[in-house]
Design a protein around this motif. Sequence first.
Motif, PDB file in Angstrom:
ATOM      1  N   ASP A 131      29.572  71.840  49.919  1.00 28.77           N
ATOM      2  CA  ASP A 131      29.426  71.995  48.476  1.00 28.77           C
ATOM      3  C   ASP A 131      27.983  72.005  48.011  1.00 28.77           C
ATOM      4  O   ASP A 131      27.729  72.107  46.814  1.00 28.77           O
ATOM      5  CB  ASP A 131      30.171  70.859  47.764  1.00 28.77           C
ATOM      6  N   THR A 132      27.039  71.875  48.931  1.00 23.80           N
ATOM      7  CA  THR A 132      25.629  71.842  48.545  1.00 23.80           C
ATOM      8  C   THR A 132      24.822  72.771  49.452  1.00 23.80           C
ATOM      9  O   THR A 132      25.285  73.176  50.516  1.00 23.80           O
ATOM     10  CB  THR A 132      25.050  70.425  48.647  1.00 23.80           C
ATOM     11  N   ALA A 133      23.627  73.098  48.984  1.00 23.71           N
ATOM     12  CA  ALA A 133      22.720  73.946  49.759  1.00 23.71           C
ATOM     13  C   ALA A 133      21.345  73.307  49.774  1.00 23.71           C
ATOM     14  O   ALA A 133      20.933  72.649  48.819  1.00 23.71           O
ATOM     15  CB  ALA A 133      22.653  75.348  49.145  1.00 23.71           C
ATOM     16  N   LEU A 134      20.624  73.511  50.877  1.00 23.56           N
ATOM     17  CA  LEU A 134      19.295  72.923  51.064  1.00 23.56           C
ATOM     18  C   LEU A 134      18.275  74.031  51.249  1.00 23.56           C
ATOM     19  O   LEU A 134      18.516  75.010  51.965  1.00 23.56           O
ATOM     20  CB  LEU A 134      19.300  72.012  52.304  1.00 23.56           C
ATOM     21  N   GLN A 135      17.141  73.868  50.582  1.00 23.69           N
ATOM     22  CA  GLN A 135      16.067  74.851  50.699  1.00 23.69           C
ATOM     23  C   GLN A 135      14.733  74.123  50.783  1.00 23.69           C
ATOM     24  O   GLN A 135      14.474  73.203  50.004  1.00 23.69           O
ATOM     25  CB  GLN A 135      16.070  75.795  49.498  1.00 23.69           C
ATOM     26  N   TYR A 136      13.893  74.524  51.727  1.00 24.07           N
ATOM     27  CA  TYR A 136      12.540  73.976  51.831  1.00 24.07           C
ATOM     28  C   TYR A 136      11.609  74.781  50.927  1.00 24.07           C
ATOM     29  O   TYR A 136      11.603  76.007  50.951  1.00 24.07           O
ATOM     30  CB  TYR A 136      12.061  74.048  53.285  1.00 24.07           C
TER      31      TYR A 136
END
Length: 785
Positions: free
Chosen positions: A620-625
């Motif tokens: 349900d979530t997304a990660l971005q640097y």
Amino acid sequence: MHGLTSRIALGLWLIALLLAALTLTLRGELVTDLQGFAPDPISEGGVPLDPGAGPAGRILLLAIEGGDARARANASDALVAALEDQTDVAGIHNGRLNPDDPALDFLLEHRYLLSPRVNAEHFEEARLAEHLEARRDDLSSSVPELPRELIPRDPTAEIPAVLEQLAAGGGRATTGPQGIWIDPDRERALLVLRGGADGMDLDAQATLIERTQATFAELDTPDLHLRIAGPAVMAVESRATIRGEVTWITAGASLALAALLLAVFRHPHPVWLAAVPLASGILVAAATVTLVFGHLHGIALAFGITVLGIALDYPLHLFAHAQRPRSASIPDIARELWPAIALGAGSTVLVYALMAMTGFSGMAQLGLFVLTGVAVAALVTRWILPTLFPARLRNEGLPPLRLPLPSGLAHPPVWARWGMAGLTLAAVVVIVTTEPFPWEDRLSALHPVPDDQVALDQELREALGLPDVRHALLITGETPEQVLQASEALEISLAALQTAGTLGDYDHAADVLPSQARQKERQVALPTPDTLRERLGAASTGLGFRDGAFDPFVADIENARQQSLLTPEALPEGPLRNALEPLLQAREDGTGWIAWVRLQGVHDPDALAQWADDISTGNDTALQYIDFFRASEELVIGFRNEALERLALGILAVALLLLAVTGAPGRSLRILTAVGTGLLLTVATLVLMGVQLSLFHLIALLLITGLCLDYAVFFSRPLREAAARLRNLRSVSVCALSTLVVFGLLSLSSLPVLQAMGLTVVLGVVFSFFAAALLAPETGQQAAA
């Protein structure tokens, strides 16, 4: 009939100026924040980013130097007391716990949901004994870890642990003997101030910085002095430096230009008359941009006025052709010159019209400002300026120009043209073979920030243990609970990165407000009142505490076991909300939430980026640097590429316009060749000089395009007499010389922005002038055109 037309034109001009002035008076808003000029930064997931400031953009770093440790501590406390209630201060911290702070009540009440130390073992008998021994020591200490007033309620010292997390980005600074933050050398008292305004709102930041300095001055501590650092300080100082240098350069250029016009025309009236079309264009252009965009950006205004220097050429052409002896009246001369002025102005308007259609607000404003100003200045020169000439000047004309010119320019030899062709070919070779092409994509390289200010910012940031302004992780999800849980889920992996040396430290939104799942775990870990009393009794044996001394502690634990769990929306105004807001935000479009993980001591950005691509935070979530420096570079590259694309399209559109208006392919080709030659020689010379080409060089190249169009159009006019050709040459020469005076001073600036504009335009004017002169047809060829 002519008089009626002039009166109508004069009336329309005055009405236009009045309406423009009313528009700026009633609706005028000058925006100065840098973010408003740049394109809207959007992440791959459609989340707005702020590469100029990042999550720490509102932070000011304060250092008190001089005196002894006690004096610095007293001044630090006094500064906190004086600023903490100011409306534009979201929080100011020096590491000290103030038990009288009203905001402490909410934190005390919910400390067991917030404290990172709460677990079942934390309330075992052995651990309680350790805590109680520490509290006994506090009672006899001059600098206790926990204020005595809080010992009965908080013997396990949870409130200091909570406040450490809420220090508004205060990092992990060293606490000195006086209980405040100090630097490792113990020579400075440190504070962290978080402003209420956006970090890119430079007016608000400047006001806050001035208030902080004034407040410290009122403390009357002559042996101490305050130093302030942070991104906002650098931005404010950059703006002040630019404004100061622009002021003296503008004044100097104005005086030099006035002296030049007096020397060349030998009459005072051209000095003020030349300003009429330019001032009219600036006023109407500013009102037009305000009506279209709802505001006018300060950067667009500054660069727009600079680029609008093209419009100064139009009255100078009129003056140069209005010399004694003359065979035509001033209105007739204006009518005769109008086709050339209209063609040059129309071509410039076309280039900037394509620029105005860009999706970048700042560049669109600049394009609209210039095209409006150029059009207005050309029309004022044609219809208004002749009517403003004093009667004597209209009857007698201006004295002959005092402008000696080499005779070779009127009839350039063939070898000079071949030489220009050879130089142009060499310029093409230089540009094509330069790899990589020297574009300057770092915004930081353009800022006139003193080295000592940069060094101070780095020193204080390291001393306070602050997160890196450059690096962060961005977590997106549908609810705050999702992104908070995702932040907590990263802790094990982030700890592994620390162990591997990829990362120094980190903090995230769940450090400030744990997820409800984690809050529930902490509630479950709290002991029942009977169990806690039994353990307290055993743990306090022999420590000298009276019976019932910790009943408030037992009551608080029981209350915490039944509390409602905290949510972001339910937090009151105060340190908890202030600390959370930079790290956890609802998306502007209302479609979800974002959470930041701020990173410190990033030693291997590439490895970190790869880790972010590989790791999963959940379905349900997304990660971005996010590398804010790289993000800003990408914005610069996008801005530059679109400007280059618009310039190319503009030149193509100008070619079609020239062909349609003149009906002469030969003349159109000469004009375009002159423009291309001027641009190529300018760029190649900058490359050979080792100059890194920035956005400001590109804006200067757009200005050169307009200037060269003006020169080439006038040099290619179909003239039948050698005398008329000489007047034409002098006319263009006056225009070029006036531009060289203004931008020559600009090129002497110590500021990268102004120096880039000045040097580029000086080179461009020289090359464009000679290219247009050498490509002009001979008198016989012109007559046949």
